[in-house]
Design a protein around this motif. Structure first.
Motif, PDB file in Angstrom:
ATOM      1  N   VAL A   1      30.719  34.169  52.913  1.00 21.11           N
ATOM      2  CA  VAL A   1      31.977  33.458  53.182  1.00 21.11           C
ATOM      3  C   VAL A   1      33.013  33.674  52.082  1.00 21.11           C
ATOM      4  O   VAL A   1      33.970  32.911  51.977  1.00 21.11           O
ATOM      5  CB  VAL A   1      31.725  31.946  53.381  1.00 21.11           C
ATOM      6  CG1 VAL A   1      30.928  31.686  54.638  1.00 21.11           C
ATOM      7  CG2 VAL A   1      31.032  31.323  52.161  1.00 21.11           C
ATOM      8  N   LEU A   2      32.849  34.715  51.278  1.00 24.64           N
ATOM      9  CA  LEU A   2      33.782  34.957  50.180  1.00 24.64           C
ATOM     10  C   LEU A   2      35.227  35.036  50.665  1.00 24.64           C
ATOM     11  O   LEU A   2      36.138  34.547  50.006  1.00 24.64           O
ATOM     12  CB  LEU A   2      33.397  36.263  49.457  1.00 24.64           C
ATOM     13  CG  LEU A   2      34.349  36.744  48.360  1.00 24.64           C
ATOM     14  CD1 LEU A   2      34.493  35.713  47.242  1.00 24.64           C
ATOM     15  CD2 LEU A   2      33.856  38.085  47.791  1.00 24.64           C
ATOM     16  N   PHE A   3      35.470  35.626  51.834  1.00 25.34           N
ATOM     17  CA  PHE A   3      36.822  35.799  52.354  1.00 25.34           C
ATOM     18  C   PHE A   3      37.274  34.619  53.219  1.00 25.34           C
ATOM     19  O   PHE A   3      38.407  34.634  53.711  1.00 25.34           O
ATOM     20  CB  PHE A   3      36.900  37.072  53.207  1.00 25.34           C
ATOM     21  CG  PHE A   3      36.721  38.341  52.440  1.00 25.34           C
ATOM     22  CD1 PHE A   3      37.818  39.057  51.980  1.00 25.34           C
ATOM     23  CD2 PHE A   3      35.450  38.838  52.169  1.00 25.34           C
ATOM     24  CE1 PHE A   3      37.657  40.239  51.281  1.00 25.34           C
ATOM     25  CE2 PHE A   3      35.274  40.013  51.459  1.00 25.34           C
ATOM     26  CZ  PHE A   3      36.385  40.715  51.013  1.00 25.34           C
TER      27      PHE A   3
ATOM     28  N   ALA B   1      37.813  40.871  43.997  1.00 22.12           N
ATOM     29  CA  ALA B   1      37.272  41.964  43.184  1.00 22.12           C
ATOM     30  C   ALA B   1      36.402  41.426  42.052  1.00 22.12           C
ATOM     31  O   ALA B   1      35.303  41.943  41.801  1.00 22.12           O
ATOM     32  CB  ALA B   1      38.415  42.799  42.621  1.00 22.12           C
ATOM     33  N   ARG B   2      36.870  40.388  41.388  1.00 21.25           N
ATOM     34  CA  ARG B   2      36.063  39.794  40.319  1.00 21.25           C
ATOM     35  C   ARG B   2      34.774  39.207  40.881  1.00 21.25           C
ATOM     36  O   ARG B   2      33.693  39.373  40.300  1.00 21.25           O
ATOM     37  CB  ARG B   2      36.867  38.703  39.616  1.00 21.25           C
ATOM     38  CG  ARG B   2      36.075  37.927  38.562  1.00 21.25           C
ATOM     39  CD  ARG B   2      36.820  36.703  38.092  1.00 21.25           C
ATOM     40  NE  ARG B   2      35.975  35.824  37.292  1.00 21.25           N
ATOM     41  CZ  ARG B   2      36.226  34.542  37.078  1.00 21.25           C
ATOM     42  NH1 ARG B   2      37.322  33.997  37.598  1.00 21.25           N
ATOM     43  NH2 ARG B   2      35.423  33.815  36.350  1.00 21.25           N
ATOM     44  N   SER B   3      34.869  38.527  42.005  1.00 24.93           N
ATOM     45  CA  SER B   3      33.690  37.915  42.613  1.00 24.93           C
ATOM     46  C   SER B   3      32.664  38.967  42.990  1.00 24.93           C
ATOM     47  O   SER B   3      31.458  38.803  42.756  1.00 24.93           O
ATOM     48  CB  SER B   3      34.101  37.117  43.856  1.00 24.93           C
ATOM     49  OG  SER B   3      35.051  36.126  43.528  1.00 24.93           O
ATOM     50  N   PHE B   4      33.135  40.072  43.578  1.00 26.03           N
ATOM     51  CA  PHE B   4      32.208  41.137  43.957  1.00 26.03           C
ATOM     52  C   PHE B   4      31.595  41.773  42.715  1.00 26.03           C
ATOM     53  O   PHE B   4      30.400  42.091  42.693  1.00 26.03           O
ATOM     54  CB  PHE B   4      32.931  42.194  44.792  1.00 26.03           C
ATOM     55  CG  PHE B   4      31.995  43.189  45.434  1.00 26.03           C
ATOM     56  CD1 PHE B   4      31.382  42.901  46.641  1.00 26.03           C
ATOM     57  CD2 PHE B   4      31.729  44.412  44.822  1.00 26.03           C
ATOM     58  CE1 PHE B   4      30.505  43.823  47.232  1.00 26.03           C
ATOM     59  CE2 PHE B   4      30.859  45.327  45.408  1.00 26.03           C
ATOM     60  CZ  PHE B   4      30.246  45.026  46.619  1.00 26.03           C
ATOM     61  N   GLY B   5      32.399  41.931  41.656  1.00 24.71           N
ATOM     62  CA  GLY B   5      31.882  42.495  40.417  1.00 24.71           C
ATOM     63  C   GLY B   5      30.758  41.649  39.833  1.00 24.71           C
ATOM     64  O   GLY B   5      29.755  42.187  39.341  1.00 24.71           O
TER      65      GLY B   5
END
Length: 321
Positions: A199-201, A303-307
């Protein structure tokens, strides 16, 4: 809801065996004129699709991530509907559900929520850059040419495909496809099966609201966006994970932990065997934002969250597309 493994519905329990990457996906008949296309094991970019064949028109629900996988989907579709689909529905903007649009358009009209079209245009082919070693093939960006707000009904002779906007959930603008005459529901990535929800997006609270709406439809057969086909128990599985996620976020905020720190201390319990468990980190970034008052689906640093998810996983998550 108790999240012990034995309390999860049988079809929703994690399968901790080897990943069946070699098993070929194929259309499976669910009801008269309604088929599911399931790509094992449902991990990153291995999504499901659906086909609804009426007396005069055919609808394909979602496509696939790569040229090769979409070509197989097209071959399977033409086995049942030789002329191919008249409509292609994109349940949301992510590339695993949309990159194959070009293999069906322009014969087929591509249908989506207006917000999904805008999100697809903004995201472009960016997903390909996350996994540069995947053989994506030719996946031209083909945006929806028929859009709607709220709901839209596609009539296929005696069958209806009701497109219902239920987001924000997995993304800001999720759509499901409901076939009332067959009691079959294609949920896109609002619902998951044996795969970690993501649910990140989108929104944790919005996803829970969407699940309540979906339950009220009374579907007997539920086709999730990823993982095996099931029934209404898949709503319970997805809800159980989301409530676990929200409690984990509330505890982390209370204890002054970052999402990554909270993930490291979290025991997944019943959810440990789910495919792509590393999504916990990205999910916690969204859950933290909501606990701290950010509106559902408001923009955060993806991007930070995925990193941080990559760091938690010890490397780039596996993508078998």
């Amino acid at each position: 809801m108790n999240e012990t493994a034995t309390d999860l519905p049988e079809q929703a329990r994690p399968d901790t065996g080897p990943r069946p990457d070699g098993e070929p996906p194929a259309l499976r008949r669910l009801a008269d004129g309604v088929y599911a296309y399931v790509q094992p094991d449902g991990g990153w970019c291995l999504n499901n699709a659906g086909l609804v064949v009426g007396s005069d028109r055919t609808v394909l629900v979602d496509t696939a991530a790569t040229e090769a996988r979409t070509r197989r989907l097209r071959t399977e579709t033409e086995r049942v509907a030789p002329a191919g689909p008249d409509y292609v529905v994109n349940t949301h903007f992510h590339g695993d559900h949309t990159f194959g649009n070009g293999q069906f358009a322009p014969r087929a009209a591509v249908v989506a929520h207006e917000g999904t079209r805008a999100d697809s245009a903004e995201a472009g082919l960016g997903l390909r850059g996350l996994w540069p070693d995947v053989d994506w093939g030719s996946t031209p960006l083909v945006l929806p040419d028929l859009t709607f707000d709220g709901s839209l009904t596609l009539r296929l002779g005696g069958l209806r495909v009701e497109l219902l906007h239920v987001g924000p959930a997995h993304t800001a603008n999720d759509v499901v496809a409901w076939i009332p005459e067959r009691s079959v529901l294609f949920t896109g990535d609002v619902v998951w099966s044996r795969v970690t929800p993501f649910v990140l997006f989108g929104s944790v609270s919005g996803s829970l609201d969407a699940l309540d709406r979906l339950r009220a439809l009374g579907a007997r057969t539920v086709v999730p966006g990823h993982g095996p086909v099931g029934g209404p128990e898949l709503f319970d599985f997805t809800e159980a994970y989301l409530r676990f996620l929200r409690r984990t976020a509330e505890d982390g905020v209370r204890d002054g932990l970052t999402p990554l720190e909270a993930a490291h201390r979290t025991e997944l319990g019943a959810f440990a065997g789910l495919v792509d468990a590393e999504r916990l980190v990205g999910n916690l970034h969204r859950a933290y934002a909501e606990v701290e008052g950010l509106p559902p689906a408001a923009r955060i640093d993806v991007a930070r969250s995925f990193g941080e998810m990559v760091a938690f996983n010890g490397g780039l998550p596996a993508c078998h597309a």
